[in-house]
Write a protein that holds these residues in place. Structure first.
Motif, PDB file in Angstrom:
ATOM      1  N   ARG A 135       0.834  -1.198   0.000  1.00  0.00           N
ATOM      2  CA  ARG A 135       0.000   0.000   0.000  1.00  0.00           C
ATOM      3  C   ARG A 135       0.873   1.256   0.000  1.00  0.00           C
ATOM      4  NH1 ARG A 135      -3.790  -0.322   5.041  1.00  0.00           N
ATOM      5  NH2 ARG A 135      -1.932  -1.334   5.939  1.00  0.00           N
ATOM      6  N   GLU A 136       0.431   2.280  -0.710  1.00  0.00           N
ATOM      7  CA  GLU A 136       1.145   3.542  -0.765  1.00  0.00           C
ATOM      8  C   GLU A 136       0.289   4.641  -0.147  1.00  0.00           C
ATOM      9  OE1 GLU A 136       2.678   4.587  -4.560  1.00  0.00           O
ATOM     10  OE2 GLU A 136       3.259   2.535  -5.074  1.00  0.00           O
ATOM     11  N   ALA A 137       0.964   5.622   0.449  1.00  0.00           N
ATOM     12  CA  ALA A 137       0.227   6.717   1.076  1.00  0.00           C
ATOM     13  C   ALA A 137       1.135   7.927   1.210  1.00  0.00           C
ATOM     14  CB  ALA A 137      -0.285   6.297   2.452  1.00  0.00           C
ATOM     15  N   PRO A 138       0.569   9.135   1.122  1.00  0.00           N
ATOM     16  CA  PRO A 138       1.361  10.349   1.363  1.00  0.00           C
ATOM     17  C   PRO A 138       1.633  10.520   2.854  1.00  0.00           C
ATOM     18  CG  PRO A 138      -0.941  10.919   0.995  1.00  0.00           C
ATOM     19  CD  PRO A 138      -0.825   9.440   0.765  1.00  0.00           C
ATOM     20  N   VAL A 139       2.630  11.315   3.162  1.00  0.00           N
ATOM     21  CA  VAL A 139       2.954  11.602   4.556  1.00  0.00           C
ATOM     22  C   VAL A 139       3.174  13.098   4.708  1.00  0.00           C
ATOM     23  CG1 VAL A 139       3.992   9.358   5.106  1.00  0.00           C
ATOM     24  CG2 VAL A 139       5.400  11.154   4.088  1.00  0.00           C
ATOM     25  N   SER A 140       3.043  13.556   5.929  1.00  0.00           N
ATOM     26  CA  SER A 140       3.340  14.953   6.237  1.00  0.00           C
ATOM     27  C   SER A 140       4.504  14.993   7.212  1.00  0.00           C
ATOM     28  CB  SER A 140       2.110  15.648   6.842  1.00  0.00           C
ATOM     29  OG  SER A 140       1.626  14.936   7.968  1.00  0.00           O
TER      30      SER A 140
END
Length: 364
Positions: A135-140
């Motif tokens: 799974r891929e996801a953006p991060v802050s």
């Protein structure tokens, strides 16, 4: 003549045969006395753990889902030069280079807080994360500590598995460790080694006081920010860098220190704005100096700069508590809330003085 001899031998032969049969009947164990000894049944030998192969698959299966791949893109400043232009005056020419970085990170909390190395993100504009399951996801970005080379990210995703934490100060030299990361972008891999040394300092020029776990487990490009785990799959450290000049010696930030830095970043850290090295008793005696923290660099407009501290000053006490362990003293400053007033005992060119300063907030 021959018949007479044979007939006289027959009664003796029959008598001997009869005696032999009687002996076998009375002592049956004689039947196997000349047989070959049976082969030992190795399957019945007790398992002492030495003959079986050693596997750390359970540890890797346990920790693997908590280690992520990090992909960063941005622009690095390679050089800054000033030149004079007759029409526009002094101009600053900046030489830039686009770059891509591959690294790793460790999920520390269920809400998606990730620890990784700062050097992976320096200059990055876009950062993305891929989990162990694809799974891929953006991060802050939550915050950084440049000197400690740590950064805290927040994953925008639910249902993530945090890693189990070990107490790194209880680790022993010779303990087996595994390094999990994303070397060269090939995907999650595992390398194996032992703890070679503890509390190693003076290997990070940006923060000589930072202590590390030293290991012979390979930490290649892309492993930075990943997990150094024990044989039970618990986090012992954050893999940070490898020194090939020392023969592929690898270093990891101990989990105790990494977690402390993470919590300070999340809560807001105290900061005085100086870079220092330790003046240990042996060095102090040799150069006729006091024991303490020798300031090497001052951050412009930081609390130390405002308080007129200068490179070459040696801080010997904080709030009248002598500096015995430099790392503990720096932690005391970091744990102080911004706005807290502290007193520093400072040695400068042979004279001691007391300087009062206000703790600032570490810039991110």
């Amino acid at each position: 003549m021959r018949i007479t001899q044979l007939s006289s031998f027959a009664p003796s032969f029959l008598t001997g045969l009869l005696v032999a049969l009687m002996m076998l009947a009375v002592f049956p164990q004689l039947r196997t006395s000349h047989q070959t000894a049976p082969e030992p049944n190795h399957s019945r030998l007790p398992d002492d753990g030495l003959s079986s192969s050693i596997s750390y698959s359970e540890a890797v299966s346990k920790a693997g889902p908590s280690v992520v791949n990090i992909y960063a893109r941005g622009v690095k400043i390679l050089e800054k030069k000033q030149r004079w232009d007759p029409q526009f005056g002094t101009l600053t020419v900046v030489k830039k280079k686009p770059y891509e970085a591959l690294g790793s990170g460790v999920i520390m909390r269920e809400d998606g807080v990730i620890l990784t190395n700062y050097h992976l993100l320096a200059g990055a504009g876009d950062v993305a994360v891929m989990l162990n399951d694809g799974r891929e996801a953006p991060v802050s970005l939550i915050g950084i500590d440049v000197e400690a080379d740590l950064a805290v990210l927040k994953l925008e995703m639910q249902k993530v598995k945090p890693i189990e934490i070990a107490v790194s100060k209880k680790a022993m030299i010779g303990d087996v460790v595994l390094a999990i990361g994303n070397p060269h972008g090939v995907g999650q891999t595992v390398t194996h080694g032992i703890i070679s040394a503890k509390e190693v300092t003076d290997v990070n020029s940006k923060n000589p006081l930072q202590s590390y776990l030293q290991t012979d487990a390979a930490i290649n490009q892309g492993n930075s920010g990943g997990a150094l785990i024990d044989h039970r799959g618990r986090l012992l450290g954050i893999n940070t860098f490898i020194d090939r000049n020392l023969g592929s010696v690898s270093f990891a930030i101990p989990s105790d220190r990494a977690i402390q830095t993470m919590e300070e970043i999340l809560a807001g850290r105290g900061w005085l704005g100086f870079n220092a090295i330790s003046v240990a008793p042996q060095m102090a005696k040799k150069h006729n100096l006091p024991v303490g923290l020798l300031i090497r660099k001052i951050s412009p407009n930081g609390p130390a700069d405002v308080s007129k501290l200068v490179p070459g000053d040696i801080i010997t006490a904080i709030d009248q508590a002598p500096i015995v362990d430099p790392q503990t003293s720096m932690t005391h400053i970091a744990k102080s809330e911004p706005g807290t007033v502290i007193e520093l005992t400072v040695w400068r060119q042979g004279r001691f003085s007391r300087i009062t300063t206000e703790v600032g907030a570490r810039p991110n």
